[in-house]
Design an enzyme around this catalytic site. Structure first.
Site, short mmCIF file in Angstrom:
data_model
loop_
_atom_site.label_atom_id
_atom_site.label_comp_id
_atom_site.label_asym_id
_atom_site.label_seq_id
_atom_site.Cartn_x
_atom_site.Cartn_y
_atom_site.Cartn_z
N GLY A 215 34.56 39.08 40.84
CA GLY A 215 33.95 38.33 41.94
C GLY A 215 33.77 36.87 41.57
O GLY A 215 34.35 36.39 40.59
N ASN A 216 32.98 36.16 42.34
CA ASN A 216 32.70 34.76 42.02
C ASN A 216 31.29 34.43 42.46
O ASN A 216 30.59 35.26 43.05
CB ASN A 216 33.74 33.84 42.67
CG ASN A 216 33.74 33.98 44.17
OD1 ASN A 216 32.79 33.61 44.84
ND2 ASN A 216 34.82 34.55 44.71
N ARG A 217 30.86 33.21 42.18
CA ARG A 217 29.45 32.87 42.35
C ARG A 217 29.10 32.30 43.73
O ARG A 217 27.99 31.82 43.94
CB ARG A 217 29.04 31.86 41.27
CG ARG A 217 29.09 32.48 39.86
CD ARG A 217 28.79 31.45 38.79
NE ARG A 217 27.59 30.71 39.08
CZ ARG A 217 27.42 29.43 38.81
NH1 ARG A 217 28.39 28.74 38.24
NH2 ARG A 217 26.29 28.83 39.09
N SER A 218 30.03 32.38 44.67
CA SER A 218 29.71 31.82 45.99
C SER A 218 28.58 32.61 46.66
O SER A 218 28.61 33.84 46.70
CB SER A 218 30.95 31.85 46.87
OG SER A 218 30.61 31.46 48.17
N ALA A 282 35.06 31.58 49.20
CA ALA A 282 35.73 31.52 47.90
C ALA A 282 36.58 32.79 47.80
O ALA A 282 36.04 33.89 47.64
CB ALA A 282 34.70 31.46 46.79
#
Ligand code: CTP
Length: 422
Positions: A215-218, A282
């Site tokens: 995943g990502n931090r958005s 993102a």
């Protein structure tokens, strides 16, 4: 309003209430408006008094209430109220009220006020889904919007009975926010009326196994703010969310997705009828080439530790640009960049705009404490025509409005329905 107001001026709001079951929610809207410093006069229709009696409005507003033009005739209320109002809001606006407003009828006090008002007018419809989608109602809404009236999209959800769908009155807090926006921003308030907008927000997750993902931090905050601003400026908004950490605004259609592939499908489907697509999500560039059906376990032998092989996801933004014929929809990308030895944030942004081929690229610098999960943002909006607008650090709502300020001049003039189309 065209003339700036004295900042000390108490905004005068006429709150129209039409005859629908959601009339009771107008009491909460009235409370919210009076408690936030607005001078509110309630003008119910006669039918609405079957749902909420006038004593409620008189007690909550502290003012006498009338439904027809004959009460207090010496004060000519239909002219005085419309002429002196800073905003007229009708919540709920029924199918009947929309029809009477669209066609200029003046058979009670509220419709007279709508004709004499020279201030912004905000209508918050509420009715059953079938009524809302009926071509007659939609034509009336289009006609009102073409004249500059802000008609909010109804929220989706539970209706009067067990049924659900689009037709709910947006939450009173959302209607109040739209009121404040119209009071504060003058003509800019409804410049997306009748436009169809798609916004993606959040961060996609690519599953490795049933419990793990890449995943990502958005947080989705900026994308959700972009969707909320579009809705408040009159657009019909489809918000495609991938794991956003904030609630979606009430008056938008939400499509929830998990992965980049699902996001691509949802955005492409909604983009077909859109005037604008904003890719604030993102999107993961890569996904695990294989997804385990069961949880991946470690064994005693470190040599057998798994190696994750990645494969590319589609580039949704570039795909939208490649698929469009002509200039519609306007396509907006976002880019979170860090400067490095090969170039500055701005240089990377310019190169990305050229590579992706979108019309606008909203560029921000990111780091451990910058950009993600914060309430503020600082961006530069790069245009395909070489324009570069800096938006210094501000709330994500302010940044969202700056994005729409850049988009609006790129839109073709709105279609105005003719009488023959009604
Ligand atoms: N984007 C997209 N599909 C992807 C990746 C990104 O549509 N698979 C969109 C994002 O929503 C955003 C823009 O492209 O609007 C830029 O995203 P970014 O991650 O900065 O770009 P990348 O193409 O992934 O470039 P980089 O190699 O710098 O990561």
């Amino acid at each position: 309003m065209s003339t700036p107001r004295d900042p000390q001026h108490t905004p005068r709001v006429v709150l129209g209430v039409a005859g629908g079951i959601a009339a009771y929610k107008a009491a909460l809207l009235l409370r919210e408006l009076t408690e936030t410093g607005h001078d509110v006069t309630v003008v119910p229709t006669a039918a609405s008094e079957r749902f909420v009696g006038r004593a409620t409005w008189e007690a909550l507003s502290g003012k006498p209430v009338a439904t027809d033009v004959w009460s207090h005739a010496d004060q000519v209320p239909h002219v005085r109220l419309g002429r002196h109002a800073d905003l007229v809001v009708v919540a709920p606006a029924t199918a009947d009220l929309l029809a009477r407003a669209a066609h200029g009828l003046a058979d009670d006090l509220l419709t007279n006020v709508l004709l004499t008002a020279t201030c912004p007018v905000l209508l918050a419809p509420a009715m059953h889904t079938e009524m809302w989608l009926n071509p007659a109602v939609q034509a009336n809404v289009a006609l009102l919007r073409s004249r500059g009236v802000t008609v909010l999209e109804p929220a989706s959800g539970r209706l009067t009975g067990a049924d659900s769908g689009p037709g709910r009155l947006p939450e009173p807090a959302d209607v109040a926010a739209a009121c404040r926006r119209l009071l504060g921003s003058g003509a800019r308030g409804y410049d997306l009326a009748g436009r169809r907008v798609v916004v993606s927000a959040g961060g996609t997750r690519e599953p490795l196994d049933p419990v793990r993902f890449l995943g990502n931090r958005s947080s989705g905050r900026q994308g959700v703010a972009v969707a909320a601003a579009a809705a408040a400026r009159g657009a019909h908004v489809t918000l495609v969310t991938a794991h956003v950490e904030v609630p979606a605004p009430a008056a938008v259609d939400v499509v929830e997705v998990q992965t980049a592939a699902q996001l691509a499908e949802a955005v492409q489907a909604a983009a077909a009828a859109a005037d604008v697509v904003v890719m604030a999500a993102a999107v993961a560039d890569f996904r695990p080439a294989a997804r385990a059906d069961v949880k991946i376990k470690k064994s005693d032998d470190p040599a057998r530790d798994p190696v994750v092989v990645l494969e590319r996801n589609p580039d949704v933004l570039a795909g939208l640009v490649a698929a469009r014929a002509g200039a519609s929809p306007v396509i907006v990308g976002f880019a979170a960049e860090t400067g490095d030895e090969t170039g500055s944030v701005l240089e990377h942004g310019r190169a990305k705009l050229a590579r992706k081929g979108c019309d606008l690229l909203v560029l921000n610098e990111v780091g451990e404490t910058k950009g993600f999960a914060t309430a503020t943002n600082a961006v530069t909006i790069l245009g395909r025509d070489g324009t570069e607008r800096e938006v210094p650090e501000a709330s994500k709502d302010v940044v969202a409005d700056a994005v729409w300020d850049a988009v609006v001049p790129m839109l073709p003039p709105p279609a105005v329905p003719t009488t023959g189309a009604l």
